[in-house]
Design an enzyme around this catalytic site. Structure first.
Site, short mmCIF file in Angstrom:
data_model
loop_
_atom_site.label_atom_id
_atom_site.label_comp_id
_atom_site.label_asym_id
_atom_site.label_seq_id
_atom_site.Cartn_x
_atom_site.Cartn_y
_atom_site.Cartn_z
N ASP A 33 0.85 -1.18 0.00
CA ASP A 33 0.00 0.00 0.00
C ASP A 33 0.89 1.24 0.00
O ASP A 33 2.12 1.12 -0.03
CB ASP A 33 -0.91 0.01 1.24
CG ASP A 33 -0.14 0.19 2.54
OD1 ASP A 33 1.10 0.25 2.51
OD2 ASP A 33 -0.79 0.29 3.59
N ASP A 69 1.44 4.78 2.27
CA ASP A 69 1.06 5.40 3.54
C ASP A 69 1.48 6.87 3.56
O ASP A 69 2.62 7.19 3.21
CB ASP A 69 1.76 4.69 4.71
CG ASP A 69 1.57 3.18 4.68
OD1 ASP A 69 0.49 2.72 5.04
OD2 ASP A 69 2.51 2.46 4.25
N ASP A 115 -3.27 4.47 2.72
CA ASP A 115 -3.62 4.83 4.10
C ASP A 115 -3.25 6.28 4.34
O ASP A 115 -2.11 6.69 4.10
CB ASP A 115 -2.84 3.97 5.10
CG ASP A 115 -3.49 2.63 5.33
OD1 ASP A 115 -4.54 2.36 4.72
OD2 ASP A 115 -2.95 1.85 6.13
P1 8GT Z 1 4.25 -2.57 2.94
O1 8GT Z 1 5.21 -2.45 1.86
O2 8GT Z 1 3.74 -3.95 3.10
O3 8GT Z 1 3.16 -1.55 2.87
O4 8GT Z 1 5.13 -2.29 4.26
P2 8GT Z 1 4.98 -1.18 5.34
O5 8GT Z 1 4.61 0.12 4.72
O6 8GT Z 1 6.17 -1.24 6.19
O7 8GT Z 1 3.81 -1.74 6.21
P3 8GT Z 1 2.38 -1.16 6.49
O8 8GT Z 1 1.54 -2.33 6.88
O9 8GT Z 1 1.88 -0.32 5.37
O10 8GT Z 1 2.58 -0.27 7.77
C1 8GT Z 1 3.29 0.94 7.77
C2 8GT Z 1 3.60 1.32 9.16
O11 8GT Z 1 2.44 1.66 9.85
C3 8GT Z 1 4.24 0.19 9.94
O12 8GT Z 1 5.35 0.70 10.58
C4 8GT Z 1 3.26 -0.20 10.98
O13 8GT Z 1 3.89 -0.48 12.20
C5 8GT Z 1 2.45 1.05 11.11
N1 8GT Z 1 1.11 0.79 11.55
C6 8GT Z 1 0.16 -0.09 11.14
N2 8GT Z 1 -0.97 0.04 11.84
C7 8GT Z 1 -0.73 1.02 12.70
C8 8GT Z 1 -1.48 1.63 13.69
O14 8GT Z 1 -2.63 1.32 13.91
N3 8GT Z 1 -0.87 2.61 14.39
C9 8GT Z 1 0.41 2.99 14.14
N4 8GT Z 1 0.97 3.95 14.85
N5 8GT Z 1 1.14 2.43 13.21
C10 8GT Z 1 0.58 1.48 12.51
O15 8GT Z 1 0.35 -0.90 10.26
MN MN Z 2 2.77 0.46 3.68
#
Ligand code: 8GT
Ligand code: MN
Length: 565
Positions: free
Chosen positions: A328, A330, A489
């Site tokens: 995704d 973010d 997100d």
């Molecule tokens: P990806 O390539 O799979 O998207 O990898 P990513 O970008 O590292 O993982 P992500 O699932 O998109 O999550 C991005 C960041 O958001 C991660 O560091 C994760 O710890 C954080 N994160 C969540 N949910 C939540 C939440 O509810 N609160 C907070 N503070 N951080 C969150 O995934």
């Molecule tokens: Mn991500």
């Protein structure tokens, strides 16, 4: 930390008067000292207490009378360097330099066990002469882990075991495998033999067994058969649907549903998120490229500045860590003036919707409140910013996927099939790579769907008349769709919490978990994506940059590109 009660020991123990510690000791000739370096304060305190309970004399401070120096994850060279820095008098150091294994075996035996070769600290090179013996700090947030992984086969296998554990709702096991994988990711070169791993942290029996299998046979039997298992395959397919977590997938599998076709035929009512997940299944399971992330960034930026000039967006998540693709995109949104960000999310979402960019969205409200006694702990590990889980409709243009920016054009009419069904609460908060669902996300959502008739916008659209299709993607000829669905997100943070939010949303997930563990165990602090609370001083520590937060935590600053734990 609550001090452990010192047990009264009855018996003829001597040992008071050895200085530093006056608990009784059974072994007056053995004066132990545990090195905190890499072991960490809390583990050291725990192990020291254990030793004293067993009648050992464990010194709090290092002195020349120490006979055994115990350390964990340090080489002989590292310990000697540390000792040299502590000793005032020069001269021969007489103490044994031992690995923690000697200590734990002695604890188990109830007396100091004989010192064997394997207990003695290794120098830089091991017995076989060639291979380097690695050394890695205990917490992942103390390591610099880039994307340059020299042990991809091993870390891939351990990550799959972690994923399987998480999908089976065995989070403890999942974390153990993730920690093991993060140790291997930190190594400067490929592992060639097991002796190199001696003394490394976080490598449990199970992980070591898997690594040994891979070193000897090129692959792990266990992992290979897991990958082939019907259950694992079904879990992957079903949780690959946005909005479906481990619980729901497990329930469906027990009903005999293993594929999307079986899911469709089952007649199960899907909630709004899951419907979108099924509809855009292929797109959402295809990695998002950096160029696509840039394209989404341009759209979000446009939305944000249109509704609130001066507001800023920052790319977070994996892309900020330099990953070339992700599941995704973010973004963190803020405004330099505190309070101006209030109500921003709904305006951004309305703008995006009016331009036809949203295939799905679900916004949750910020309910974070600071209390005088520390941040109120959220009921789940989700945090409390204003947050929007969405699926963007990203137009494809010529040169798609190859150029850096400007690959997008504004979307057009959409006609989402969004009949609302209900499904039970699914709490799969961000443990998996596929879909991250807010617990509230998949709750029954009654009432009018606000965007089923969302509108057209032509804007800069040059090449395509978008949308108008409503059927599942499989029914359309492949490659004919002029757009693709991308998970996005959005999070809005007030500027006062921005540094914490940025740190919290940059990841990786394990890095974040380890930061919080470090804060709690080593510093008696509580870290969240909103704030840092010092439990001893009973106050918040403010920060305007990530560097400052690392500073408060007593950690060396690790830049995003080295947080790929
Ligand atoms: P990806 O390539 O799979 O998207 O990898 P990513 O970008 O590292 O993982 P992500 O699932 O998109 O999550 C991005 C960041 O958001 C991660 O560091 C994760 O710890 C954080 N994160 C969540 N949910 C939540 C939440 O509810 N609160 C907070 N503070 N951080 C969150 O995934
Ligand atoms: Mn991500």
């Amino acid at each position: 930390m609550v001090p452990l009660k010192r047990r009264k020991v009855v018996g003829n123990y001597t040992g008071a008067g050895h200085g530093g510690d006056n608990s009784p000791t059974k072994f007056p000739d053995v004066l132990l000292f545990l090195l905190e370096r890499k072991m960490g304060a809390s583990r050291r305190a725990f192990l020291s207490q254990l030793g004293r309970k067993k009648g050992f004399h464990v010194e709090e401070l290092f002195s020349e009378s120490v006979t055994h120096v115990i350390s964990e994850n340090n080489s002989g060279y590292e310990v000697r360097t540390w000792l040299d820095s502590q000793r005032r008098a020069q001269g021969q150091m007489m103490a044994h330099l031992l690995d923690i294994s000697w200590y734990t075996e002695s604890m188990r035996a109830g007396h100091p066990v004989p010192i064997l070769e394997r207990h003695k600290l290794q120098e830089q090179h091991n017995d076989e002469g060639e291979a380097v013996v690695f050394s890695v700090p205990s917490f992942a947030c103390q390591r610099r882990i880039t994307l340059d992984n020299h042990n991809t086969i091993i870390t891939g296998a351990l990550s799959l075991l972690a994923e399987n554990a998480e999908l089976s709702e065995e989070d403890g096991r999942g974390v153990a495998f993730r920690r093991a994988a993060a140790v291997l990711k930190a190594l400067p070169e490929p592992v060639t033999c097991m002796t190199q791993l001696r003394g490394l942290p976080c490598l449990g029996e199970h992980s070591l067994r898997v690594i040994k299998d891979i070193l000897e046979n090129g692959e792990s039997n266990e992992v290979e058969s897991m990958k082939q298992s019907e259950r694992f395959k079904a879990l992957k397919v079903l949780t690959g649907v946005f909005g479906v977590g481990a619980k729901t997938a497990d329930r469906w599998i027990r009903e005999g549903i293993h594929t999307l076709h079986q899911l469709r035929d089952s007649g199960h009512a899907l909630n709004r998120a899951q419907q979108a997940g099924v509809e855009h299944y292929d797109d959402l399971n295809q990695p998002v490229t950096m160029a696509e992330a840039d394209a989404v960034g341009e759209i979000v930026e446009k939305a944000v500045v249109s509704v609130l000039p001066g507001a800023q967006i920052t790319l977070t998540g994996g892309f900020r860590r330099g990953k070339p693709s992700g599941h995704d995109v973010d973004f963190l949104i803020t405004h330099p003036e505190e309070g101006r960000e209030e109500g921003l999310m709904s305006k951004v979402v309305s703008w995006l919707e009016s331009q036809g960019f949203l295939l799905y969205h679900k916004t949750s409200r910020n309910s974070y409140l600071e209390s005088a006694n520390g941040p109120a702990r959220p009921a789940s590990n989700m945090d409390r910013f204003e947050r929007c889980f969405s699926i963007f409709k990203l137009a494809k243009v010529e040169g798609w996927g190859t150029n850096q920016t400007g690959t997008w054009r504004e979307g057009g009419m959409q006609n989402l099939n969004t009949a609302e069904d209900e499904d039970e609460h699914e709490g799969s908060c961000g443990v998996r790579g596929h879909a991250r669902i807010n617990p509230e996300d998949s709750r029954l959502q009654k009432g009018k769907n606000s965007h089923s008739q969302s509108q057209i916008h032509t804007g800069e659209q040059k090449y395509h008349e978008l949308g108008k299709d409503a059927g599942p993607e499989e029914t359309r000829p492949a490659g004919h769709k002029p757009w693709r669905a991308v998970r996005v997100d959005l999070v809005v943070s007030p500027i006062s919490q921005f540094a914490f939010a940025l740190l919290g949303w940059t990841g990786s997930k394990l890095f974040e978990r380890e930061l919080r563990r470090w804060a709690g165990q080593e510093k008696a602090m509580s870290l969240s994506s909103h704030a840092l609370f010092d439990n001893k001083q009973k106050r918040y520590l403010t920060a305007t940059s990530e560097e400052e937060i690392f500073g408060h935590l007593g950690l060396e600053f690790i830049p995003p590109s080295e947080r790929n734990a």
